[in-house]
Design a protein around this motif. Structure first.
Motif, PDB file in Angstrom:
ATOM      1  N   TYR A 207     -11.287 122.592  42.449  1.00  0.00           N
ATOM      2  CA  TYR A 207     -10.323 122.131  42.391  1.00  0.00           C
ATOM      3  C   TYR A 207      -9.029 122.292  43.556  1.00  0.00           C
ATOM      4  CZ  TYR A 207      -9.245 127.344  42.736  1.00  0.00           C
ATOM      5  OH  TYR A 207      -9.311 128.497  43.424  1.00  0.00           O
ATOM      6  N   ASP A 208      -8.268 121.215  43.829  1.00  0.00           N
ATOM      7  CA  ASP A 208      -7.729 121.590  45.253  1.00  0.00           C
ATOM      8  C   ASP A 208      -6.977 122.573  45.246  1.00  0.00           C
ATOM      9  OD1 ASP A 208      -5.795 120.612  47.131  1.00  0.00           O
ATOM     10  OD2 ASP A 208      -5.545 119.227  46.371  1.00  0.00           O
TER      11      ASP A 208
ATOM     12  N   LYS B   3      -4.041 123.610  41.558  1.00  0.00           N
ATOM     13  CA  LYS B   3      -3.872 123.976  39.407  1.00  0.00           C
ATOM     14  C   LYS B   3      -4.962 124.263  39.327  1.00  0.00           C
ATOM     15  CE  LYS B   3       0.206 120.753  40.067  1.00  0.00           C
ATOM     16  NZ  LYS B   3       0.124 119.153  39.983  1.00  0.00           N
ATOM     17  N   HIS B   4      -5.401 125.231  39.583  1.00  0.00           N
ATOM     18  CA  HIS B   4      -7.251 125.484  39.292  1.00  0.00           C
ATOM     19  C   HIS B   4      -7.233 125.847  37.184  1.00  0.00           C
ATOM     20  CE1 HIS B   4      -4.788 129.583  38.547  1.00  0.00           C
ATOM     21  NE2 HIS B   4      -4.829 129.444  39.919  1.00  0.00           N
TER      22      HIS B   4
END
Length: 198
Positions: free
Chosen positions: A3-4, A9-10
């Motif tokens: 994720y980013d 936003k996991h």
């Protein structure tokens, strides 16, 4: 998963970052207010970052009492948190007013340091006496700094002689504790060696 980390936003109930960067040494920081009141608090963002000369870094989320004291007095001590001291260490993390002495709160003994004014924890088997080198604000995406890196130069080292064996510090015998993710900790109880291939 992948994720980013900027958006973060996991999709998990709790941020997994600290569970990955683990175990982390605990910087059990003793400092002193201008009024002379000692302060004691554990920091899970801590490590040694240089030698010859020795430097350490503490990550502070917000202007906590320790950071305020270090900024005002330019000195602090890192005390080794061990398994035997886990309960007092945890007690010293309580959110209390700046005029509360966490040494008394945790039932610990303030021992005079040799090179700096803040006391060390007498019950701890090792301590690093430090002078402030620099405080670095760590800005977020909007340029606001709510976190800080505190870099200190080590000017004095205390080691309980009981833990020096054959000219080496027996780290495992001191059973230092480290922070994992969430509310988990790890204890060092065994050591093994592996030499570089040079």
């Amino acid at each position: 998963m992948h994720y980013d980390a900027i958006d973060n936003k996991h999709g998990l109930p709790t941020d997994p970052f600290k569970a990955i960067v683990a175990p982390r040494p605990i910087g059990w920081v003793s400092s002193m207010a201008k009024t002379g009141i000692p302060n004691l608090a554990p920091y899970s963002f801590f490590n040694a970052i240089a030698e010859q000369p020795h430097y350490v870094v503490i990550g502070s989320g917000g202007m906590k009492d320790s950071l305020t004291n270090i900024e005002a007095m330019s000195e602090f001590v890192i005390n080794l948190a061990t398994y035997d001291l886990r309960e007092p260490m945890n007690m010293s993390s309580a959110r209390v007013a700046p005029d509360v002495d966490e040494f008394k709160l945790a039932g610990l003994t303030p021992e005079p340091s040799r090179f700096v004014k803040p006391p060390r924890v007498k019950e701890s088997p090792a301590a690093l006496e430090c002078r402030l080198f620099q405080i670095i604000p760590l800005p977020d995406d909007h340029g606001d700094a709510h976190q800080y890196a505190i870099i200190g130069r080590v000017v004095g080292v205390y080691i309980d002689d009981r833990f020096i064996q054959d000219g080496r510090v027996d780290t495992a015998a001191m059973r230092p504790i480290a922070r994992m993710g969430y509310s988990e900790y790890a204890t060092v109880e065994a050591a093994w060696r592996m030499r570089r291939p040079d």
